[in-house]
Design a protein around this motif. Structure first.
Motif, mmCIF file in Angstrom:
data_model
loop_
_atom_site.group_PDB
_atom_site.id
_atom_site.type_symbol
_atom_site.label_atom_id
_atom_site.label_comp_id
_atom_site.label_asym_id
_atom_site.label_seq_id
_atom_site.Cartn_x
_atom_site.Cartn_y
_atom_site.Cartn_z
ATOM 1 N N LEU A 1 -16.732 4.826 95.553
ATOM 2 C CA LEU A 1 -15.732 5.058 94.508
ATOM 3 C C LEU A 1 -15.001 3.767 94.148
ATOM 4 O O LEU A 1 -14.809 3.459 92.968
ATOM 5 C CB LEU A 1 -14.741 6.125 94.974
ATOM 6 N N VAL A 2 -14.615 2.996 95.143
ATOM 7 C CA VAL A 2 -13.925 1.729 94.890
ATOM 8 C C VAL A 2 -14.840 0.758 94.141
ATOM 9 O O VAL A 2 -14.416 0.081 93.200
ATOM 10 C CB VAL A 2 -13.430 1.115 96.211
ATOM 11 N N ILE A 3 -16.103 0.701 94.525
ATOM 12 C CA ILE A 3 -17.053 -0.183 93.843
ATOM 13 C C ILE A 3 -17.239 0.247 92.390
ATOM 14 O O ILE A 3 -17.246 -0.579 91.476
ATOM 15 C CB ILE A 3 -18.395 -0.212 94.595
ATOM 16 N N ALA A 4 -17.367 1.547 92.154
ATOM 17 C CA ALA A 4 -17.552 2.049 90.785
ATOM 18 C C ALA A 4 -16.325 1.747 89.928
ATOM 19 O O ALA A 4 -16.455 1.307 88.778
ATOM 20 C CB ALA A 4 -17.827 3.551 90.813
ATOM 21 N N MET A 5 -15.142 1.963 90.466
ATOM 22 C CA MET A 5 -13.926 1.692 89.706
ATOM 23 C C MET A 5 -13.773 0.199 89.428
ATOM 24 O O MET A 5 -13.377 -0.211 88.334
ATOM 25 C CB MET A 5 -12.710 2.215 90.466
ATOM 26 N N GLY A 6 -14.108 -0.640 90.398
ATOM 27 C CA GLY A 6 -14.024 -2.085 90.204
ATOM 28 C C GLY A 6 -15.020 -2.583 89.178
ATOM 29 O O GLY A 6 -14.710 -3.460 88.372
ATOM 30 N N THR A 7 -16.218 -2.025 89.187
ATOM 31 C CA THR A 7 -17.235 -2.421 88.217
ATOM 32 C C THR A 7 -16.802 -2.073 86.804
ATOM 33 O O THR A 7 -16.923 -2.890 85.881
ATOM 34 C CB THR A 7 -18.573 -1.727 88.543
ATOM 35 N N ARG A 8 -16.275 -0.868 86.613
ATOM 36 C CA ARG A 8 -15.826 -0.431 85.295
ATOM 37 C C ARG A 8 -14.653 -1.292 84.814
ATOM 38 O O ARG A 8 -14.601 -1.720 83.665
ATOM 39 C CB ARG A 8 -15.424 1.038 85.336
ATOM 40 N N SER A 9 -13.717 -1.558 85.709
ATOM 41 C CA SER A 9 -12.545 -2.358 85.353
ATOM 42 C C SER A 9 -12.958 -3.785 84.996
ATOM 43 O O SER A 9 -12.441 -4.369 84.039
ATOM 44 C CB SER A 9 -11.555 -2.370 86.516
ATOM 45 N N THR A 10 -13.886 -4.351 85.750
ATOM 46 C CA THR A 10 -14.342 -5.710 85.488
ATOM 47 C C THR A 10 -15.062 -5.779 84.153
ATOM 48 O O THR A 10 -14.855 -6.728 83.384
ATOM 49 C CB THR A 10 -15.271 -6.192 86.621
ATOM 50 N N ALA A 11 -15.888 -4.808 83.838
ATOM 51 C CA ALA A 11 -16.599 -4.801 82.557
ATOM 52 C C ALA A 11 -15.618 -4.718 81.397
ATOM 53 O O ALA A 11 -15.776 -5.421 80.386
ATOM 54 C CB ALA A 11 -17.579 -3.634 82.510
ATOM 55 N N ARG A 12 -14.592 -3.877 81.522
ATOM 56 C CA ARG A 12 -13.589 -3.754 80.466
ATOM 57 C C ARG A 12 -12.811 -5.062 80.311
ATOM 58 O O ARG A 12 -12.578 -5.527 79.200
ATOM 59 C CB ARG A 12 -12.646 -2.602 80.777
ATOM 60 N N TYR A 13 -12.451 -5.693 81.425
ATOM 61 C CA TYR A 13 -11.714 -6.959 81.393
ATOM 62 C C TYR A 13 -12.551 -8.043 80.716
ATOM 63 O O TYR A 13 -12.052 -8.793 79.875
ATOM 64 C CB TYR A 13 -11.349 -7.381 82.815
ATOM 65 N N GLU A 14 -13.814 -8.141 81.071
ATOM 66 C CA GLU A 14 -14.672 -9.166 80.479
ATOM 67 C C GLU A 14 -14.874 -8.921 78.983
ATOM 68 O O GLU A 14 -14.920 -9.866 78.203
ATOM 69 C CB GLU A 14 -16.009 -9.222 81.202
#
Length: 54
Positions: free
Chosen positions: A18-31
């Motif tokens: 769950l933490v990895i999925a949330m971090g991946t989504r957040s990073t994609a949005r930030y980029e």
């Protein structure tokens, strides 16, 4: 006897995923936001379907 260690391990793995999925989504949005700021907003020069009249 081995039930609670197994439940603990499965819970840990689920929370880690769950933490990895949330971090991946957040990073994609930030980029994506950062790329838009760097290159400017992506707007078309003319609206779709517009025609030039002479």
């Amino acid at each position: 006897m081995m039930l609670w260690p197994a439940v603990t391990l499965i819970g840990f793995l689920v929370l880690t995923a769950l933490v990895i999925a949330m971090g991946t989504r957040s990073t994609a949005r930030y980029e994506a936001e950062r790329a838009e700021v760097a290159s400017g907003p992506r707007h078309a020069a003319e609206p779709v379907g517009a025609t030039a009249t002479a």
